[in-house]
Design a protein around this motif. Structure first.
Motif, PDB file in Angstrom:
ATOM      1  N   SER A  61       0.834  -1.207   0.000  1.00 49.22           N
ATOM      2  CA  SER A  61       0.000   0.000   0.000  1.00 49.22           C
ATOM      3  C   SER A  61       0.869   1.257   0.000  1.00 49.22           C
ATOM      4  CB  SER A  61      -0.931   0.000   1.214  1.00 49.22           C
ATOM      5  OG  SER A  61      -0.187  -0.030   2.417  1.00 49.22           O
ATOM      6  N   THR A  62       1.978   1.216   0.741  1.00 49.50           N
ATOM      7  CA  THR A  62       2.894   2.361   0.769  1.00 49.50           C
ATOM      8  C   THR A  62       3.547   2.571  -0.590  1.00 49.50           C
ATOM      9  OG1 THR A  62       3.342   1.990   3.114  1.00 49.50           O
ATOM     10  CG2 THR A  62       4.915   3.349   1.905  1.00 49.50           C
ATOM     11  N   LEU A  63       4.017   1.476  -1.195  1.00 53.34           N
ATOM     12  CA  LEU A  63       4.643   1.584  -2.514  1.00 53.34           C
ATOM     13  C   LEU A  63       3.643   2.065  -3.561  1.00 53.34           C
ATOM     14  CD1 LEU A  63       6.832  -1.664  -2.542  1.00 53.34           C
ATOM     15  CD2 LEU A  63       7.613   0.687  -2.265  1.00 53.34           C
ATOM     16  N   TRP A  64       2.412   1.552  -3.482  1.00 58.63           N
ATOM     17  CA  TRP A  64       1.384   1.960  -4.450  1.00 58.63           C
ATOM     18  C   TRP A  64       1.079   3.448  -4.298  1.00 58.63           C
ATOM     19  CZ3 TRP A  64      -3.450   4.141  -4.160  1.00 58.63           C
ATOM     20  CH2 TRP A  64      -4.211   4.120  -5.342  1.00 58.63           C
ATOM     21  N   THR A  65       0.955   3.898  -3.039  1.00 55.28           N
ATOM     22  CA  THR A  65       0.678   5.315  -2.788  1.00 55.28           C
ATOM     23  C   THR A  65       1.815   6.195  -3.301  1.00 55.28           C
ATOM     24  OG1 THR A  65      -0.586   4.719  -0.809  1.00 55.28           O
ATOM     25  CG2 THR A  65       0.128   7.009  -1.007  1.00 55.28           C
ATOM     26  N   ALA A  66       3.055   5.748  -3.051  1.00 55.18           N
ATOM     27  CA  ALA A  66       4.214   6.525  -3.508  1.00 55.18           C
ATOM     28  C   ALA A  66       4.245   6.618  -5.036  1.00 55.18           C
ATOM     29  CB  ALA A  66       5.497   5.894  -2.987  1.00 55.18           C
ATOM     30  N   LYS A  67       3.995   5.477  -5.701  1.00 58.89           N
ATOM     31  CA  LYS A  67       4.005   5.488  -7.172  1.00 58.89           C
ATOM     32  C   LYS A  67       2.876   6.361  -7.714  1.00 58.89           C
ATOM     33  CE  LYS A  67       6.174   0.951  -7.699  1.00 58.89           C
ATOM     34  NZ  LYS A  67       5.980  -0.464  -8.130  1.00 58.89           N
ATOM     35  N   TRP A  68       1.703   6.288  -7.077  1.00 61.05           N
ATOM     36  CA  TRP A  68       0.564   7.099  -7.534  1.00 61.05           C
ATOM     37  C   TRP A  68       0.872   8.588  -7.399  1.00 61.05           C
ATOM     38  CZ3 TRP A  68      -2.711  10.616  -5.152  1.00 61.05           C
ATOM     39  CH2 TRP A  68      -3.857  10.948  -5.883  1.00 61.05           C
ATOM     40  N   MET A  69       1.513   8.935  -6.269  1.00 63.15           N
ATOM     41  CA  MET A  69       1.864  10.346  -6.074  1.00 63.15           C
ATOM     42  C   MET A  69       2.878  10.812  -7.110  1.00 63.15           C
ATOM     43  SD  MET A  69       2.095  10.603  -1.918  1.00 63.15           S
ATOM     44  CE  MET A  69       2.527  12.336  -1.993  1.00 63.15           C
ATOM     45  N   VAL A  70       3.849   9.938  -7.410  1.00 62.75           N
ATOM     46  CA  VAL A  70       4.859  10.312  -8.395  1.00 62.75           C
ATOM     47  C   VAL A  70       4.235  10.476  -9.775  1.00 62.75           C
ATOM     48  CG1 VAL A  70       6.902   9.495  -9.632  1.00 62.75           C
ATOM     49  CG2 VAL A  70       6.793   9.305  -7.145  1.00 62.75           C
ATOM     50  N   ASN A  71       3.387   9.504 -10.143  1.00 65.02           N
ATOM     51  CA  ASN A  71       2.825   9.507 -11.496  1.00 65.02           C
ATOM     52  C   ASN A  71       1.718  10.529 -11.683  1.00 65.02           C
ATOM     53  OD1 ASN A  71       4.535   7.424 -12.231  1.00 65.02           O
ATOM     54  ND2 ASN A  71       3.084   5.837 -11.626  1.00 65.02           N
ATOM     55  N   LYS A  72       0.859  10.659 -10.667  1.00 61.68           N
ATOM     56  CA  LYS A  72      -0.338  11.491 -10.827  1.00 61.68           C
ATOM     57  C   LYS A  72      -0.173  12.903 -10.280  1.00 61.68           C
ATOM     58  CE  LYS A  72      -2.627   8.049 -12.583  1.00 61.68           C
ATOM     59  NZ  LYS A  72      -2.985   8.039 -14.018  1.00 61.68           N
ATOM     60  N   ILE A  73       0.519  13.014  -9.155  1.00 62.93           N
ATOM     61  CA  ILE A  73       0.593  14.320  -8.507  1.00 62.93           C
ATOM     62  C   ILE A  73       1.797  15.121  -8.990  1.00 62.93           C
ATOM     63  CG2 ILE A  73       0.807  15.474  -6.283  1.00 62.93           C
ATOM     64  CD1 ILE A  73      -0.723  13.236  -5.027  1.00 62.93           C
ATOM     65  N   SER A  74       2.940  14.420  -9.149  1.00 64.35           N
ATOM     66  CA  SER A  74       4.167  15.151  -9.472  1.00 64.35           C
ATOM     67  C   SER A  74       4.015  15.977 -10.726  1.00 64.35           C
ATOM     68  CB  SER A  74       5.330  14.168  -9.629  1.00 64.35           C
ATOM     69  OG  SER A  74       5.601  13.557  -8.400  1.00 64.35           O
ATOM     70  N   ASP A  75       3.531  15.352 -11.805  1.00 64.59           N
ATOM     71  CA  ASP A  75       3.409  16.070 -13.067  1.00 64.59           C
ATOM     72  C   ASP A  75       2.382  17.187 -12.980  1.00 64.59           C
ATOM     73  OD1 ASP A  75       5.265  14.433 -14.137  1.00 64.59           O
ATOM     74  OD2 ASP A  75       3.832  13.051 -15.056  1.00 64.59           O
ATOM     75  N   GLY A  76       1.349  17.001 -12.166  1.00 65.21           N
ATOM     76  CA  GLY A  76       0.282  17.997 -12.090  1.00 65.21           C
ATOM     77  C   GLY A  76       0.549  19.077 -11.079  1.00 65.21           C
ATOM     78  N   ILE A  77       0.422  18.724  -9.787  1.00 64.99           N
ATOM     79  CA  ILE A  77       0.502  19.743  -8.747  1.00 64.99           C
ATOM     80  C   ILE A  77       1.935  20.205  -8.520  1.00 64.99           C
ATOM     81  CG2 ILE A  77       0.124  20.173  -6.296  1.00 64.99           C
ATOM     82  CD1 ILE A  77      -2.264  18.320  -6.459  1.00 64.99           C
ATOM     83  N   LEU A  78       2.859  19.234  -8.382  1.00 63.85           N
ATOM     84  CA  LEU A  78       4.214  19.627  -8.024  1.00 63.85           C
ATOM     85  C   LEU A  78       4.892  20.452  -9.111  1.00 63.85           C
ATOM     86  CD1 LEU A  78       5.542  16.425  -6.250  1.00 63.85           C
ATOM     87  CD2 LEU A  78       4.755  18.544  -5.244  1.00 63.85           C
TER      88      LEU A  78
END
Length: 650
Positions: free
Chosen positions: A584-601
């Protein structure tokens, strides 16, 4: 703390100070100069330092035996209002027993490591680390306040990380070190909260002050979400979280078998003299707090009983020689917590003391075997008693002591726990006794499964070389430790066998006497007979299954495959934790990298920051018009606002 006749000495004592700091100096000297100047002689300073420290500990032991307790601060390093924390030492029967045990075994493990680690590229680093490990454990057991206890607690965790992952080039070793460190962080977070809670409710951090204020906690409750929580139970629970991590008790037990990736002397040091015994020591040291709450005592007893039984059912399914012994450690630590959970704190420390010697003997014997056959898999061993007679004899002594064979050290300490559980006034005492008796049978079975598969039958390993006995630097420590595995228990021979349990009396002077029902010698003999019978039945079953009728080895997997899979999968705890936390931690980290990094960050933060700067610049351009009258107006308005705020907030 129980009443005792000791003379309290509060002034500085040089000998007590030198006990932990000589190993520290040896560690630092070896780390700084070992690689360049010492090289293959890097063991000399640490070994000498540990030996000198051990001799000093014997001197201090005799002083405690003569009626002295030392409790003093070296200096105060935190002082704020009513908060005072110093670097200090408390030497009483409990701490001096732990100190002499740690140093005697650490010295012999250091000597053993000379042969085992010879030629390793990190030779100097290894001896620096294990000396630092010893120093950290000594600071833990000699501390006179809970903050220093916590610092020692974290230091042994750091050293275990360094030593479990000593061969960091191996991915499995690096992963095992990370797993041990992370799992212990969970428990240590609770432990830290327990230290804060103890100070909040008592205003004390020094043991003597805490003990004097414990009666004030007995009737104190706090409201949490509409529930009345007993403060002693809350503090005990938080502190025990740390014990569950350090001593590998359910549910924070999964790190210990993987820790076998480190060098075998490290395994011996962790399992026998340091780290995993810290949890039992902490519960015994703060026994007065735990005894204020029956729920806290029940928690300790049931966690110990469950872990004791669980580990004993997993061990027979393992094939790695070190992991089998590791599961026996988890199980025996469960015995110690069961003793504490029925109020027999001295019996728990007695078993900790005897267990240290026969468990170090088993691990170092396993290291000798691995050194000879270059594998951990017991399926590739067999018949080694012909090639390694000294290792075989000493390993057999350790196995018999672990199984509770009459006359050896494990027999006396294990039976003391079972007797205290049976006669305990706590309602769960009989359940603890039944669990302990069942586990005694299982322990004897899987211990001699290991003995028969490794040392009997025909050799099944590689045919291109012959096994050989280990060098003297490894064999001599095995022989010396075997003396402790035989005779350590004789310090606690019960009255029912015509002895004088001087060791238990020594500890009970500070740990108090357990609350028990009246004991009859006839009942004690019956309990002792049942315990011995359980051990002999376990050994007999192992002999039948692994020597007399080897086909029976596969009976469980063939007739009850689901049960075997459950035990072989270690009750699926690793899989459940992997699903709930790791994936669950790895999935959350990957989701944040893929979905959030390009958008919000990137878009939001980086581009947004640029836009904000641009807008701020546009606004400032309108203000900086170059007209002096405008600037004077802004200054005047600013002064007016300043004086308004000043007079409003006076």
């Amino acid at each position: 703390m129980a009443e005792h006749p000791y003379e309290l000495i509060t002034h500085f004592n040089l000998w007590v100070f030198l006990i932990p700091f000589i190993p520290l100096l040896g560690s630092l000297f070896t780390l700084i100069f070992g690689k360049k100047y010492l090289q293959e002689k890097a063991h000399q300073i640490p070994v000498l330092a540990i030996f000198i420290s051990f001799l000093i500990s014997l001197k201090v032991l005799f002083e405690v035996l003569s009626g002295k307790i030392f409790d003093f601060d070296l200096y105060t390093w935190i002082s704020a209002s009513n908060l005072k924390v110093g670097l200090g030492f408390l030497v009483d029967p409990l701490s001096i027993v732990m100190t002499t045990m740690v140093l005697s075994l650490s010295f012999l493990i250091h000597v053993y490591s000379i042969g085992y680690m010879y030629g390793d590229p990190g030779y100097y680093r290894f001896f620096s680390y294990i000396s630092l490990f010893t120093f950290s454990m000594l600071m833990l057991v000699l501390s006179n306040n809970v903050v220093q206890l916590y610092l020692g607690w974290e230091a042994v965790g750091l050293c275990s990380y360094l030593l479990i992952g000593f061969w960091y080039e191996k991915k499995s070793a690096a992963n095992a070190a990370k797993k041990a460190f992370i799992v212990n962080r969970v428990g240590d977070f609770g432990f830290a909260l327990g230290v804060f809670a103890l100070f909040y409710f008592t205003g004390a951090l020094y043991y003597q002050d805490v003990f004097s204020k414990l009666p004030l906690l007995s009737e104190k409750y706090i409201d949490f979400l509409g529930l009345e929580i007993h403060v002693p139970f809350l503090i005990a629970f938080l502190l025990f979280c740390g014990a569950m991590g350090k001593s590998a008790q359910f549910p924070l037990h999964t790190w210990l078998p993987d820790a076998m990736e480190g060098p075998t002397p490290v395994s011996a040091l962790i399992h026998a003299a340091t780290m995993v015994t810290a949890g039992v020591f902490m519960v015994a040291r703060l026994h007065g707090l735990f005894e204020l709450s029956s729920y806290a005592m029940a928690m300790v007893a049931f966690v110990g009983a469950f872990t004791c039984f669980m580990a004993a059912t997993i061990a027979p399914t393992r094939f790695d020689i070190k992991r089998i012994i590791a599961y026996s450690t988890m199980s025996q630590l469960g015995y110690m917590f069961m003793a504490c959970g029925v109020g027999a704190f001295a019996a728990g420390i007695f078993h900790l003391f005897t267990h240290a010697y026969f468990k170090a003997l088993l691990f170092l014997g396993a290291g000798s075997v691995i050194h000879a056959v270059h594998t951990n898999d017991i399926r590739q061993m067999g018949g080694l008693r012909k090639y390694m007679p000294y290792t075989f004899v000493t390993f057999m002594i350790g196995a018999l002591a672990l199984a509770g064979f009459p006359g050896l050290s494990g027999f006396f300490s294990k039976d003391e726990i079972l007797a205290m559980a049976y006669f305990s006034q706590y309602p769960w005492g009989k359940l603890v006794w039944v669990t302990g008796l069942l586990v005694a049978f299982l322990t004897a079975f899987y211990t001699f499964r290991l003995v028969f598969r490794v040392f009997f039958g025909e050799y099944k390993g590689r045919k291109d070389f012959h096994p050989h006995e280990s060098p003297r630097t490894m064999v001599i420590p095995l022989c010396l430790i075997s003396i402790g595995a035989v005779f350590a228990g004789w310090l606690g021979v019960p009255h029912s066998l015509g002895g004088d349990p001087v060791f238990l009396n020594f500890l009970e002077s500070v740990l108090g006497h357990p609350k028990t029902l009246p004991m009859e010698h006839q009942t004690e003999y019956l309990l002792m007979g049942l315990s011995v019978m359980a051990a002999f039945l376990g050994i007999l079953l192992a002999w039948i299954v692994y020597l007399k009728r080897p086909s029976l080895q596969f009976w469980l997997s063939q007739n009850l495959p689901s049960v075997y899979r459950f035990l072989y999968a270690k009750w699926y705890f690793d899989e459940v934790y992997d699903l709930l936390f790791v994936r669950s931690t790895l999935w959350t980290a990957k989701w944040m990298v893929n979905k959030i990094s390009d958008g919000i960050l990137i878009e939001g933060i980086i581009n947004g920051t640029a836009k904000l700067i641009s807008l701020a610049g546009s606004g400032l351009r309108t203000v900086h018009s170059g007209i002096v009258n405008h600037y004077n107006t802004f200054i005047l308005v600013g002064l007016i606002l300043y004086f308004i705020l000043y007079f409003c907030l006076r």
